[in-house]
Design an enzyme around this catalytic site. Structure first.
Site, mmCIF file in Angstrom:
data_model
loop_
_atom_site.group_PDB
_atom_site.id
_atom_site.type_symbol
_atom_site.label_atom_id
_atom_site.label_comp_id
_atom_site.label_asym_id
_atom_site.label_seq_id
_atom_site.Cartn_x
_atom_site.Cartn_y
_atom_site.Cartn_z
ATOM 1 N N GLU A 87 84.274 27.144 108.117
ATOM 2 C CA GLU A 87 84.301 26.101 109.153
ATOM 3 C C GLU A 87 84.381 24.716 108.505
ATOM 4 O O GLU A 87 83.664 24.423 107.561
ATOM 5 C CB GLU A 87 83.043 26.205 110.004
ATOM 6 C CG GLU A 87 82.910 25.133 111.076
ATOM 7 C CD GLU A 87 81.584 25.200 111.807
ATOM 8 O OE1 GLU A 87 81.453 24.537 112.850
ATOM 9 O OE2 GLU A 87 80.674 25.914 111.326
ATOM 10 N N LYS A 149 87.076 25.557 119.113
ATOM 11 C CA LYS A 149 85.764 26.109 119.445
ATOM 12 C C LYS A 149 85.413 25.803 120.892
ATOM 13 O O LYS A 149 85.557 24.671 121.370
ATOM 14 C CB LYS A 149 84.705 25.519 118.503
ATOM 15 C CG LYS A 149 83.329 26.152 118.654
ATOM 16 C CD LYS A 149 82.359 25.578 117.633
ATOM 17 C CE LYS A 149 80.990 26.221 117.752
ATOM 18 N NZ LYS A 149 80.018 25.642 116.808
ATOM 19 N N CYS A 199 81.434 29.557 113.917
ATOM 20 C CA CYS A 199 79.991 29.404 113.805
ATOM 21 C C CYS A 199 79.262 30.363 114.745
ATOM 22 O O CYS A 199 79.548 31.555 114.759
ATOM 23 C CB CYS A 199 79.607 27.949 114.064
ATOM 24 S SG CYS A 199 77.917 27.523 113.601
#
Length: 334
Positions: A87, A149, A199
């Site tokens: 990430e 995301k 994540c």
């Protein structure tokens, strides 16, 4: 206890057994799992181990790309078909900071290998929005796909109730809040569809399920657990990601900036891992999965049904032959 009361007490147990039999039966007809005839994909993870204190320092950006360049070429030499970076491994707004973006593209071109990498992204449409994104770049340095995301971290990536909490600032770098992505995205790696998450999105089965139902044969999760330091949190994060593999019978490639990076089999077992605060590569074969588990087909029906059975298990033993028990006596309310 009267016979009828004994039978009432057995009802939840019988219902649970019947439910589990019915739940497992469809999976045995078309079981999900590794596809025996599908070729394996040799995947590498580049774990940069970049110190969080200097991660976003402009003077450290080229050094960071130099680290990932060396790791990527080492992965190529080890026979990897694709390299996955963590990430925000690219600590700049990809596509907008031209020099750094060209440098990154040059890593793929000179290494002659596709790269899946995390980086911030800016979309000027609609007043301008920032996204925490993951990209697929081919060996020509051309971006073939992007995932933004969707499940953001409160106070880390955005400030909830900002009009009321105007005095707070988010924990991550950047001027503005990140925005949520519009939906799932599939990358095509070595000819197979892959679903990406970022994540702690790997904690949410519903998000992963969308990618699997869309046709994903394996999963990619990029994360930066450096925030947690040397605590139990990175281990917990990995353990929860493994559950998604079990639920959907899909392998996962999990790239973490500071560890724990891992290649997880479709049964949740860790095939290979790279520990905390280490810099290096991890190369392992991933066998794409096919088919759909019952959870993939039914979603939260299983969890809801378990809740209903639990409630029934508490209600039925309270009933006597003539009504609700109270203080050991029957017949009240008859």
């Amino acid at each position: 206890m009267p016979p009828s009361a004994s039978m009432n007490a057995l009802i939840p147990g019988i219902a649970a057994i019947l439910f589990l039999l019915l739940y497992g039966w469809p999976g045995s007809v078309n079981p999900a799992g590794p596809a025996a005839k599908v070729p394996e994909v040799k995947v590498a993870i580049a774990q940069g181990g970049i110190d969080q204190a200097v991660k976003w320092d402009p003077e450290n950006q080229l050094a960071t790309l130099g680290i990932y360049s060396a790791l990527t070429w080492a992965a190529r030499d080890a026979g990897a078909q694709v390299v996955v970076w963590p990430e925000t491994a690219a600590p700049f707004i990809y596509g907008w900071e031209a020099g750094l973006s060209r440098w990154l593209e040059g890593i793929a071109v000179s290494g002659r290998i596709p790269i899946v990498f995390g980086a911030p992204w800016y979309d000027p449409a609609g007043g301008g929005k920032y996204f925490n994104s993951v990209f697929l770049m081919d060996a020509r340095g051309v971006v073939l796909g992007r995932y933004d995301k969707r499940h953001l971290v409160p106070f880390g990536e955005y400030i909830p109730l900002q009009p009321l909490l105007f005095f707070l600032s988010k924990l991550t770098a950047g001027e503005g809040d990140f925005s949520s992505g519009a939906g799932p995205a599939l990358f095509r790696v070595a000819g197979r569809p892959v679903s990406a998450s970022i994540c702690y999105e790997a904690l949410f089965p519903a998000l992963i399920r969308e990618g699997v139902l869309g046709g994903a044969t394996w999963l990619v999760n990029v994360t930066n657990d450096a925030w947690f330091g040397d605590t139990v949190a990175p281990h917990q994060h990995l353990a929860m990601a493994r559950m998604r593999c079990v639920e959907f019978r899909r392998p996962m490639v999990r790239a973490a900036n500071s560890g724990i990076s891992a290649v997880i089999d479709a049964d949740g077992g860790v095939a290979a891992s790279l520990g905390l605060f280490r810099r290096g590569i991890l190369v392992a074969a991933v066998r794409p999965g096919t088919g759909e588990t019952v959870y993939a087909k039914t979603g939260e029906i299983f969890g809801i049904s378990c809740s209903i059975l639990t409630i029934l298990a508490f209600i039925f033993p309270l009933r006597g032959s003539h009504g609700i028990r109270s203080d050991g006596r029957e017949g009240i309310g008859a």
